[in-house]
Design a protein around this motif. Structure first.
Motif, PDB file in Angstrom:
ATOM      1  N   ALA A  20       0.818  -1.215   0.000  1.00  8.48           N
ATOM      2  CA  ALA A  20       0.000   0.000   0.000  1.00  8.48           C
ATOM      3  C   ALA A  20       0.851   1.264   0.000  1.00  8.48           C
ATOM      4  N   PHE A  21       1.843   1.318   0.873  1.00  9.14           N
ATOM      5  CA  PHE A  21       2.631   2.537   1.038  1.00  9.14           C
ATOM      6  C   PHE A  21       3.864   2.583   0.141  1.00  9.14           C
ATOM      7  N   GLY A  22       4.340   1.423  -0.261  1.00 10.26           N
ATOM      8  CA  GLY A  22       5.601   1.361  -0.974  1.00 10.26           C
ATOM      9  C   GLY A  22       6.757   1.460  -0.003  1.00 10.26           C
ATOM     10  N   ALA A  23       7.888   0.891  -0.371  1.00 10.98           N
ATOM     11  CA  ALA A  23       9.045   0.885   0.527  1.00 10.98           C
ATOM     12  C   ALA A  23       9.535   2.286   0.850  1.00 10.98           C
ATOM     13  N   GLN A  24       9.242   3.265   0.011  1.00 13.63           N
ATOM     14  CA  GLN A  24       9.729   4.621   0.224  1.00 13.63           C
ATOM     15  C   GLN A  24       8.972   5.365   1.312  1.00 13.63           C
ATOM     16  N   ARG A  25       7.898   4.770   1.824  1.00  6.13           N
ATOM     17  CA  ARG A  25       7.144   5.439   2.888  1.00  6.13           C
ATOM     18  C   ARG A  25       7.039   4.591   4.155  1.00  6.13           C
ATOM     19  N   VAL A  26       7.980   3.674   4.312  1.00 11.21           N
ATOM     20  CA  VAL A  26       8.072   2.867   5.535  1.00 11.21           C
ATOM     21  C   VAL A  26       9.417   3.155   6.184  1.00 11.21           C
ATOM     22  N   VAL A  27       9.408   3.434   7.491  1.00  9.57           N
ATOM     23  CA  VAL A  27      10.664   3.622   8.225  1.00  9.57           C
ATOM     24  C   VAL A  27      10.735   2.565   9.323  1.00  9.57           C
TER      25      VAL A  27
END
Length: 278
Positions: A214-221
């Motif tokens: 849903a968020f993509g790896a670029q929006r997970v920390v």
């Protein structure tokens, strides 16, 4: 790959009630843990139980800015939160702010509109805001919709405190709905503690995969919430850096530190070796 932990509480006094680790996590204790776990940098999140508030974390960040930075808490009872936020990053080492709305008492001021002036000020100043709002993700949704340039991080993937097993992700539809807002990131902090099985925590891979899709790896920390962990720090690191098969090398580098440094504007020019040295 540089490993940057998005959430560690450091403190020298106070009672860490509710967390697995009761002894203080001082600078020396933390650096030793970082070296053994292979962590280069840490975003310090001052705990509520520390009577010194943000002071100890800021002292560490000011002494070692390539190793530590701070996501601070507003002091209790601050009269004008919006005015405090306006000058928040003038404090050396202070890169973001966290709001705790994880109990009915803490959520009430948000529902009463006491933070209405905070969000536009944070948006205009470029301040990154983390929201801990389990059970009230619709509030994060409303803020993200009204302030599309406000950079938001939803703490703990929205999981309620103490939840584990399948019940930890009962709220998943509400969390996934936040992905429609490009300004919303999610923090995956110590998620292995939500699993009922040991490392590599295969039981929680299905909801994690849905979150990444849903968020993509670029929006997970990624973060650890070290004081709460019931498993070794190194296992918390490798859970994301090694075992999630759907992540590419570039995805791993983003999740394990690149996304956080980009969001915060935390200079990534320091060497990994300098970050590892005690």
């Amino acid at each position: 790959m540089q490993i940057v932990d998005a959430q560690v509480h450091a403190w020298v006094s106070g009672d860490s009630t509710g967390h697995h680790r009761r002894a203080p996590i001082t600078r020396d204790v933390l650096v030793d843990e970082m070296v053994r776990a292979g962590v280069n940098r840490v975003l310090l999140v001052p705990p509520l139980w520390d009577p010194e508030g943000n002071a100890y974390s800021l002292a560490l960040a000011q002494a070692e800015p390539e190793r530590f930075a701070v996501m601070g808490l507003l002091p209790a009872g601050v009269e004008d939160p919006a005015a405090a936020i306006e000058t928040w990053r003038e404090q050396p080492g202070m890169l973001a702010v966290r709001f705790l709305f994880n109990t009915p008492e803490r959520l009430a001021p948000l529902l009463e509109g006491r933070y209405e002036r905070v969000w536009p000020v944070a948006q205009e100043s470029g301040l990154v805001v983390a929201l801990h709002v389990p059970g009230a993700l619709e509030e994060a949704d409303a803020i993200a919709r009204r302030f599309p340039r406000l950079r938001l991080i939803v703490d703990h993937l929205g999981v309620p405190r103490g939840a584990s097993g399948p019940a930890a992700f009962d709220h998943l539809p509400a969390l996934l709905a936040l992905a429609r807002h490009p300004n919303v990131h999610v923090k995956a902090a110590g998620v292995g503690d939500y699993a009922l099985d040991p490392w590599p925590f295969r039981s929680i891979e299905p909801p994690l995969r849905q979150i990444f899709d849903a968020f993509g790896a670029q929006r997970v920390v990624w973060g650890s919430d070290l004081s709460r962990l019931h498993h070794p720090y190194r296992q918390c690191v490798t859970h994301f850096s090694e075992t999630l098969a759907w992540l590419s090398d570039a995805d791993r580098a983003a999740v394990m530190g690149g996304n956080l440094c980009r969001l915060l504007g935390w200079n990534q020019g320091g060497s990994e070796e300098r970050g590892r040295a005690a």
